[in-house]
Design a protein around this motif. Structure first.
Motif, mmCIF file in Angstrom:
data_model
loop_
_atom_site.group_PDB
_atom_site.id
_atom_site.type_symbol
_atom_site.label_atom_id
_atom_site.label_comp_id
_atom_site.label_asym_id
_atom_site.label_seq_id
_atom_site.Cartn_x
_atom_site.Cartn_y
_atom_site.Cartn_z
ATOM 1 N N GLU A 36 0.748 -1.717 -0.413
ATOM 2 C CA GLU A 36 -0.039 0.270 -0.170
ATOM 3 C C GLU A 36 1.107 1.169 -0.378
ATOM 4 N N THR A 37 1.879 1.221 0.885
ATOM 5 C CA THR A 37 2.946 2.196 0.455
ATOM 6 C C THR A 37 3.417 2.646 -0.642
ATOM 7 N N LEU A 38 3.760 1.847 -1.176
ATOM 8 C CA LEU A 38 4.930 1.550 -2.425
ATOM 9 C C LEU A 38 3.419 2.015 -3.655
ATOM 10 N N LEU A 39 2.324 1.815 -3.283
ATOM 11 C CA LEU A 39 0.840 2.602 -4.577
ATOM 12 C C LEU A 39 0.429 3.380 -3.845
ATOM 13 N N PHE A 40 0.366 3.668 -2.927
ATOM 14 C CA PHE A 40 -0.549 4.838 -2.404
ATOM 15 C C PHE A 40 0.208 5.613 -1.596
ATOM 16 N N GLU A 41 1.311 5.439 -1.209
ATOM 17 C CA GLU A 41 1.757 6.740 -0.033
ATOM 18 C C GLU A 41 2.936 7.227 -0.799
ATOM 19 N N GLN A 149 13.463 -6.160 -7.994
ATOM 20 C CA GLN A 149 13.755 -7.093 -9.474
ATOM 21 C C GLN A 149 14.412 -6.106 -9.882
ATOM 22 N N PRO A 150 15.727 -6.270 -10.691
ATOM 23 C CA PRO A 150 16.092 -5.130 -11.154
ATOM 24 C C PRO A 150 15.541 -5.285 -12.610
ATOM 25 N N LYS A 156 18.837 1.051 -20.234
ATOM 26 C CA LYS A 156 19.716 0.809 -18.942
ATOM 27 C C LYS A 156 19.187 0.055 -17.554
ATOM 28 N N THR A 157 19.993 -0.939 -17.008
ATOM 29 C CA THR A 157 19.518 -1.906 -15.534
ATOM 30 C C THR A 157 19.786 -0.962 -14.093
ATOM 31 N N VAL A 158 18.395 -0.773 -14.069
ATOM 32 C CA VAL A 158 17.851 -0.161 -13.082
ATOM 33 C C VAL A 158 17.597 -1.215 -11.849
ATOM 34 N N GLN A 159 17.134 -0.751 -10.049
ATOM 35 C CA GLN A 159 16.696 -1.316 -9.452
ATOM 36 C C GLN A 159 15.032 -1.328 -9.396
ATOM 37 N N ALA A 160 14.344 -2.824 -9.106
ATOM 38 C CA ALA A 160 12.456 -1.690 -9.499
ATOM 39 C C ALA A 160 12.201 -2.702 -8.079
ATOM 40 N N GLN A 161 11.354 -2.203 -7.447
ATOM 41 C CA GLN A 161 10.422 -3.272 -6.395
ATOM 42 C C GLN A 161 8.534 -3.735 -7.602
ATOM 43 N N THR A 184 -2.799 -13.225 -11.256
ATOM 44 C CA THR A 184 -1.823 -12.520 -10.828
ATOM 45 C C THR A 184 -1.894 -11.097 -11.414
ATOM 46 N N TYR A 185 -1.747 -10.079 -10.257
ATOM 47 C CA TYR A 185 -1.011 -8.867 -10.780
ATOM 48 C C TYR A 185 -0.010 -8.692 -10.707
ATOM 49 N N THR A 186 0.793 -7.824 -10.597
ATOM 50 C CA THR A 186 2.382 -7.444 -11.115
ATOM 51 C C THR A 186 2.114 -6.052 -10.860
ATOM 52 N N PHE A 187 2.779 -5.755 -9.828
ATOM 53 C CA PHE A 187 3.064 -4.379 -9.747
ATOM 54 C C PHE A 187 4.479 -3.965 -10.191
ATOM 55 N N ILE A 188 5.003 -3.035 -11.473
ATOM 56 C CA ILE A 188 7.051 -2.597 -10.634
ATOM 57 C C ILE A 188 7.106 -1.320 -10.780
ATOM 58 N N LEU A 189 7.760 -0.947 -9.946
ATOM 59 C CA LEU A 189 8.225 0.550 -9.698
ATOM 60 C C LEU A 189 9.241 0.652 -9.358
ATOM 61 N N SER A 190 9.796 1.689 -9.798
ATOM 62 C CA SER A 190 11.109 2.080 -9.206
ATOM 63 C C SER A 190 11.191 3.745 -9.245
ATOM 64 N N GLU A 191 12.016 4.724 -8.172
ATOM 65 C CA GLU A 191 11.400 5.355 -8.797
ATOM 66 C C GLU A 191 13.000 6.150 -9.452
ATOM 67 N N GLN A 192 13.927 5.466 -9.929
ATOM 68 C CA GLN A 192 14.335 5.735 -11.256
ATOM 69 C C GLN A 192 14.262 5.634 -12.600
ATOM 70 N N VAL A 193 12.627 5.330 -12.368
ATOM 71 C CA VAL A 193 11.929 5.827 -13.716
ATOM 72 C C VAL A 193 10.613 6.590 -13.280
ATOM 73 N N PRO A 194 10.704 7.446 -14.582
ATOM 74 C CA PRO A 194 9.861 8.626 -14.602
ATOM 75 C C PRO A 194 8.332 8.182 -13.653
ATOM 76 N N GLY A 195 7.506 9.151 -13.116
ATOM 77 C CA GLY A 195 6.562 8.336 -12.829
ATOM 78 C C GLY A 195 6.294 7.198 -11.842
ATOM 79 N N SER A 196 7.781 6.619 -11.341
ATOM 80 C CA SER A 196 7.840 5.731 -10.900
ATOM 81 C C SER A 196 6.678 4.390 -11.339
ATOM 82 N N LEU A 197 5.867 4.256 -12.037
ATOM 83 C CA LEU A 197 5.441 2.381 -13.083
ATOM 84 C C LEU A 197 5.880 2.688 -14.097
#
Length: 236
Positions: A36-41, A149-150, A156-161, A184-197
């Protein structure tokens, strides 16, 4: 979910019925999960230099009905000191209307993807949107798996969750939606990607699993993926 969470993504909170939808107890009494923190906070849009347009490629594969490819565009601009977000979710006959946000913090592409998925589930099963929203909300609060998850973004290879949920797997009321039990739902987010998603994915099997015999020939296959492909102007 806390009041702060709803403040950071108020429209998504309302659409997903995050308040008082869990049953016993209240959302306020529960600790907010990492998912919830990653997706909504999280301030997904904080690092985007505006004005900007984020473009996502959409792909649907299915043996239930014809698949298709399309795109989603998120337009961001500053108006009176606030970050305005206009989401164009798919085009033509697939277009879904999403209200513009006058003060965006979280990425509304997440809302668009979930609302699209929920509408499709309702269309295919005859179930209620409130039921599907509640199952997704409960899965994020109680049963989500979060892992590192990279990913490869623009070479470029960046770290994600990655956040993974199966909302219907342990639902005592799942009999009506038995064919969708393992969706199954999978949401991949990274601070190194514009917009995080970076990528949003919902999967109920894949076509190759039917062709290779690892899934019954009459098993439904619905696989939808939304992936960030470009941002203009280019972000630093």
């Amino acid at each position: 979910m806390s009041g702060h969470a709803c403040g950071s993504l108020r429209h998504a909170c309302a659409a997903l019925a995050v308040l008082a939808s869990i049953g016993a107890g209240t959302a306020a009494a529960q600790q907010i999960s990492p998912a919830e923190t990653l997706l909504f906070e999280t301030e997904h849009l904080a690092r985007v230099r505006v004005p900007a347009t984020l473009v996502y490629a959409f792909r649907k594969e299915s043996n239930v009905e014809p698949g298709f490819k399309d795109e989603v565009r998120l337009e961001l601009a500053k108006v009176n000191g606030k970050l305005n977000a206009t989401l164009h979710f798919l085009t033509g006959v697939h277009k879904q209307d999403i209200p513009a946000l006058e003060e965006a913090h979280g990425n509304p592409v997440l809302l668009g993807f979930l609302e699209h998925d929920i509408a499709e589930m309702k269309r295919l099963t005859g179930g209620s949107t409130a039921y599907f929203r509640k199952r997704i909300r409960m899965a994020l609060a109680e049963g989500a798996q979060v892992s590192l998850q990279p990913i490869t973004y623009q070479g470029k290879t960046v770290q994600a969750q990655a956040v993974r949920i199966q909302p219907y797997l342990n639902d005592p009321m799942h009999a009506r939606f038995e064919k969708y039990l393992r969706k199954t739902y999978t949401f991949i987010l990274s601070e190194q990607v514009p917009g995080s998603l970076y990528q949003l994915h919902s999967s109920l099997g894949k076509p190759e699993t039917v062709r290779t015999g690892t899934q019954p020939a009459d098993a439904p296959v619905i696989d939808e993926t939304l992936t960030l492909i470009s941002v203009t102007p280019k972000q630093p």
